[in-house]
Scaffold this active site. Structure first.
Site, PDB file in Angstrom:
ATOM      1  N   ASP A  34       1.057  -1.462  -0.255  1.00  0.00           N
ATOM      2  CA  ASP A  34      -0.358  -0.150   0.109  1.00  0.00           C
ATOM      3  C   ASP A  34       1.099   1.616   0.365  1.00  0.00           C
ATOM      4  O   ASP A  34       1.643   1.255  -0.181  1.00  0.00           O
ATOM      5  CB  ASP A  34      -1.223   0.064   0.661  1.00  0.00           C
ATOM      6  CG  ASP A  34      -1.864  -0.796   1.209  1.00  0.00           C
ATOM      7  OD1 ASP A  34      -2.465  -0.923   0.057  1.00  0.00           O
ATOM      8  OD2 ASP A  34      -3.313  -0.937   2.434  1.00  0.00           O
ATOM      9  N   LYS A  56      -3.238   3.876  -2.544  1.00  0.00           N
ATOM     10  CA  LYS A  56      -4.120   4.753  -2.551  1.00  0.00           C
ATOM     11  C   LYS A  56      -3.659   6.011  -2.138  1.00  0.00           C
ATOM     12  O   LYS A  56      -4.294   6.068  -0.983  1.00  0.00           O
ATOM     13  CB  LYS A  56      -6.245   4.223  -1.620  1.00  0.00           C
ATOM     14  CG  LYS A  56      -6.042   2.907  -2.557  1.00  0.00           C
ATOM     15  CD  LYS A  56      -7.306   1.616  -1.609  1.00  0.00           C
ATOM     16  CE  LYS A  56      -7.825   0.921  -1.867  1.00  0.00           C
ATOM     17  NZ  LYS A  56      -8.739   0.077  -1.180  1.00  0.00           N
ATOM     18  N   MET A 171      -7.368   9.988   9.165  1.00  0.00           N
ATOM     19  CA  MET A 171      -7.904  10.103   7.557  1.00  0.00           C
ATOM     20  C   MET A 171      -9.199  10.944   8.196  1.00  0.00           C
ATOM     21  O   MET A 171     -10.147  11.303   6.860  1.00  0.00           O
ATOM     22  CB  MET A 171      -8.659   9.152   6.792  1.00  0.00           C
ATOM     23  CG  MET A 171      -7.021   7.629   6.773  1.00  0.00           C
ATOM     24  SD  MET A 171      -8.960   6.483   5.894  1.00  0.00           S
ATOM     25  CE  MET A 171      -9.727   5.985   7.239  1.00  0.00           C
TER      26      MET A 171
END
Length: 509
Positions: A34, A56, A171
């Site tokens: 990732d 991502k 996030m």
């Protein structure tokens, strides 16, 4: 037997990767990693492993989640061992549970290896304990970005605002105004201490403390962006008292290490321990000889020599590789005196059970010559196992003094054919503070790939290990900003650190 391992890579510091995860990485046929998984972890993978980046970043998905699931299933069904490397912990807002469900549905064996979650590690590196008897006895991990397909939010803002828990939002930077407004509307005081921690535990780590009410404005003013954690609660008030990681003098400063990959680890470790973002750009690599026969022949005649002088740890390593190949050991040096040009070379000998009879006070060829002449090397038979291309000062001066010198190449060095675009881009972006040089050859080969004008335009500092390397730098128009006091790797690291401290006003940041 094929299996998919869902590995937690931890928050970014390679030292926080678990031993279990490292072991699996070293054996896996395939590594799928990732955006938040530090690329340094890929150094643990097999050289022949298939590597897939599926990160991502800010809505930009290299592969959507369903395609990632398909990739994992396809690799497992092809009989391969798959290391699925995920930032933090696979089951803490990492969608690891969804990937595990897909593997179960496809009949693929899997295993989960938990990782250190950034919710714990990043605040700890920022000096914020997420629980403390004087402030709270519970903590909540909350997503700051819920599934957009959900009909309504599942977050109970009233419960969070009144729980007395430390709140850690993943996030949450993009939604800071939404988060802070909901918490205050639900009853949390606007003066509650709050912090943002960006790139926690990495060399890019930084933190910001404000209050719940002022954090959105402060975050925008300081340019905080993902990936960042948002921490809310009384424990944040301990940050100034307990801060430790942010006191490292090289934190956030890029340092280019031009040493060969075989030798770079010690310098990288010393600099990274003080917070540096190390960029390895080896100008040279160590290569075996095309024909080892002359080395084997010299070993057969080793008893003829009075002295063997090693000028580098690589020379020790390569010479002993030939000794091992012949089924011999340190006893082959019986009756022979040994000299080492520096402490690293002496340590390499010691690792083989040998003590250098001579180690100069200054670690350059000229000092070796002076010391050996004082020991009466004139008339002695001397063997120098070294690189094929090296300075000729040592053998020439010894021969002038009457020694019978044999120079024995035991390895080759060759320029590394590597694209400099990444390093150049980092320099132009102001991300590189120092370029380090351990000898003259890396200087020459570095500037064969990167124009001196690039360094000058970016105001990058140069650091070298001693006056000989400094002289070579001068040929390219540089007076080194940093010169090591002693001609050793630790001294070079210390000199760079001291320069960073001085530039910061004599105190760590």
């Amino acid at each position: 037997m094929s299996k998919v391992y869902l590995l937690g890579a931890g928050p970014g510091d390679p030292g926080l990767l678990t031993l279990r995860a490292k072991d699996i990485l070293s054996r896996a046929d395939v590594v799928v990693y990732d955006y938040l998984a530090n690329k340094a972890f890929l150094d643990f993978a097999r050289p022949d492993a298939e590597i897939y980046y599926v990160g991502k970043k800010g809505g930009d998905h290299t592969l959507p989640q369903d395609r990632i699931n398909e990739l994992l299933v396809a690799m497992a069904k092809s009989g391969k061992t798959v290391a699925r490397l995920k930032g933090g912990d696979p089951y803490v807002f990492g969608r690891g549970g969804e990937e595990a469900e897909e593997l179960v549905a496809a009949g693929c064996p899997f295993e989960v290896v938990p990782g250190v979650t950034s919710a714990v590690a990043a605040p700890a590196y920022a000096g914020i304990p997420i629980t403390h008897r004087s402030f709270c006895s519970s903590v909540s991990f909350i997503t700051g970005h819920e599934d957009p397909t959900k009909a309504e939010s599942s977050l109970n803002w009233k419960a969070f605002a009144t729980s007395g828990s430390t709140l850690v939002f993943f996030m949450g930077v993009k939604n800071l105004p939404h988060i802070t407004e909901n918490l205050m509307a639900a009853g949390m005081p606007g003066d509650t201490p709050a912090a943002l921690v960006r790139w926690g535990t990495t060399c890019r780590h930084k933190s910001l403390v404000a209050t719940l009410a002022t954090m959105p404005e402060e975050a925008a003013r300081h340019g905080f962006a993902p990936p960042s954690l948002f921490v809310v609660g009384g424990v944040v008030s301990l940050r100034d008292t307990l801060s430790w990681y942010e006191k490292r003098p090289l934190l956030g400063q890029g340092v280019v290490v031009t040493r060969s990959r075989e030798q770079a680890s010690d310098l990288v470790r010393l600099l990274a321990d003080q917070g540096a973002c190390c960029h390895e750009f080896p100008a040279l690599e160590i290569a075996p000889l095309a024909d080892p026969a002359p080395v084997h022949a010299a070993i057969d005649r080793l008893f003829n020599y009075d002295w063997v002088i090693f000028t580098s740890a690589n020379g020790v390593k390569c010479f002993f590789a030939a000794i091992d190949a012949k089924g011999l050991d340190a006893r082959a040096f019986a009756g022979i005196r040994l000299a080492a040009i520096g402490p690293a070379t002496a340590e390499a000998l010691a690792a083989r059970g040998l003590t250098a009879d001579f180690l100069p006070e200054r670690f350059v060829a000229e000092a070796v010559v002076e010391g050996l002449l004082a020991l009466g090397v004139a008339g002695a038979k001397v063997l120098i196992p070294r690189a094929r291309e090296a300075r000729e000062v040592l053998p020439e001066k010894l021969a002038e003094a009457g020694a019978e010198v044999t120079v024995l190449p035991v390895y080759d060095t060759r320029p590394v054919d590597r694209d400099p675009a990444e390093i150049v881009a980092a320099m132009e972006a102001g991300e590189i503070r120092y370029v380090t040089f351990i000898s003259s050859s890396p200087v020459t080969n570095f500037f064969a790939r990167i124009s001196p004008e690039v360094l000058k335009a970016a105001k990058v500092k140069t650091a070298c290990i001693g006056p000989i390397t400094a002289k070579t730098l001068g040929e390219y128009g540089f007076t080194p900003d940093v010169v090591a006091a002693a001609y050793t790797v630790p001294a070079l690291a210390e000199a760079v650190i001291a320069d960073a401290v001085a530039a910061a006003g004599g105190a760590t940041p």
